[in-house]
Design an enzyme around this catalytic site. Structure first.
Site: not given
Length: 323
Positions: A62, A64, A66-67, A140, A208
């Site tokens: 996804h 976000h 941090d990914h 999520h 997540d």
């Protein structure tokens, strides 16, 4: 051939002094599946002795940060190092705008080897060298997909049976390819007489998400499960609110799905290394097999193939299984 997970980063939203943002490179028989390259992944790959040439798939769960904030560096390194093979890029189709921004984040001498594979719907499958790569939606706040690798089932040859039936040399290859071979005296030997089932190995990557059907479908029967465990159980309400799992829930998934080796990761910055035993202890309340609390730059092998003895396979009710 190598089958192991190279852990590049284990932090969740905020990196810490000891944990880089997410990043996981699963090496599998000459293929390299780079999952969720967070910020700093390019450097972590160097620290781990990996290069851009090791990457054949980039899989983003996804969008976000941090990914995925490591995508620009990884793509530009692929271009700079003149990687010649195709690099497939799987990601949620709903995040196409974000993918394009990351893919072309700065000015650089571009590459044509990146092939987008946007995922949409309940199940998406792609051929990926020696395995099939499957994506399924998770739960999520933004659309998120988990991934699973499956090796096709095969058969394990039994040397003593081959010898007893007089099958040797090039005839063995013919038997494997054709399913039967005819000896000089006219005797037909079938593959089933000289081999036993060899279940394919598998691995799953679940980031997540809350508990949902997709989590269990991805994890069912895998040899290696890499799964987020952002929180401990005392923050279960927070985990539910923000769409995450606790270590206890990760253990329950591993137990219910018959996983062989469990890797916990994606730890909230509120926890330190001193808290690692608590994550393992919570997961172990449900799951009594091997549990690894991931740290940056460790390597976790896919468990060796589990095989039953020939006698056990022949027993009624026994099915050869990797779980």
């Amino acid at each position: 051939m190598t089958r192991e997970l190279v852990v590049l980063g284990t932090a969740s939203a905020v990196p810490t002094r000891h944990r880089n943002h997410n990043g996981y490179l699963l090496l599998w028989d000459g293929q390299g599946f780079l999952f969720d390259p967070g910020e700093g992944t390019q450097r972590q790959m160097t620290m781990a002795g990996m290069s851009a040439h090791d990457v054949t798939w980039i899989c983003v769960t996804h969008f976000h940060g941090d990914h995925c904030l490591g995508v620009p560096g990884v793509v530009q390194r692929i271009a700079r190092d003149k990687v010649a093979h195709a690099v497939q890029a799987a990601y949620p189709a709903s995040g196409e705008e974000f993918w394009e921004r990351l893919r072309h984040a700065t000015a650089f001498a571009d590459t044509s080897v990146i092939i987008p594979r946007p995922a949409s719907g309940e199940v998406v499958r792609w051929p990926a060298g020696p395995v099939t790569l499957t994506a399924r939606p998770l739960s999520h706040p933004v659309e998120s997909y988990g991934y699973r690798l499956d090796e096709p089932d095969g058969r394990r040859m039994l040397p003593e049976e081959l010898a007893r039936r007089g099958v040797h040399g090039p005839m063995i290859g013919e038997l494997q390819r054709q399913g039967s071979v005819t000896l000089a005296d006219g005797t037909a030997v079938r593959l089933e007489e000289c081999s036993v089932p060899r279940p394919g190995q598998s691995a799953a990557f679940v980031m997540d998400t809350r508990l949902c059907d997709g989590v269990f479908a991805l994890a069912e029967g895998v040899d290696l499960l890499v799964i987020e465990s952002t929180f401990l159980s005392d923050e279960a309400a927070l985990a539910q609110e923000y769409g995450h799992l606790t270590a206890a829930q990760a253990g329950q998934v591993a137990r219910d799905c018959g996983v062989r080796r469990l890797v916990l990761t994606h730890f909230s910055e509120r926890y330190s290394f001193a808290d690692e035993p608590r994550f393992v202890e919570e997961a172990a309340k449900a799951f009594d097999s091997e549990i690894v609390a991931a740290r940056d730059l460790i390597r976790v092998p896919v468990p060796r193939r589990s095989t039953l003895s020939d006698t056990e396979i022949a027993k009624p009710g026994n099915a050869a299984s990797t779980c």
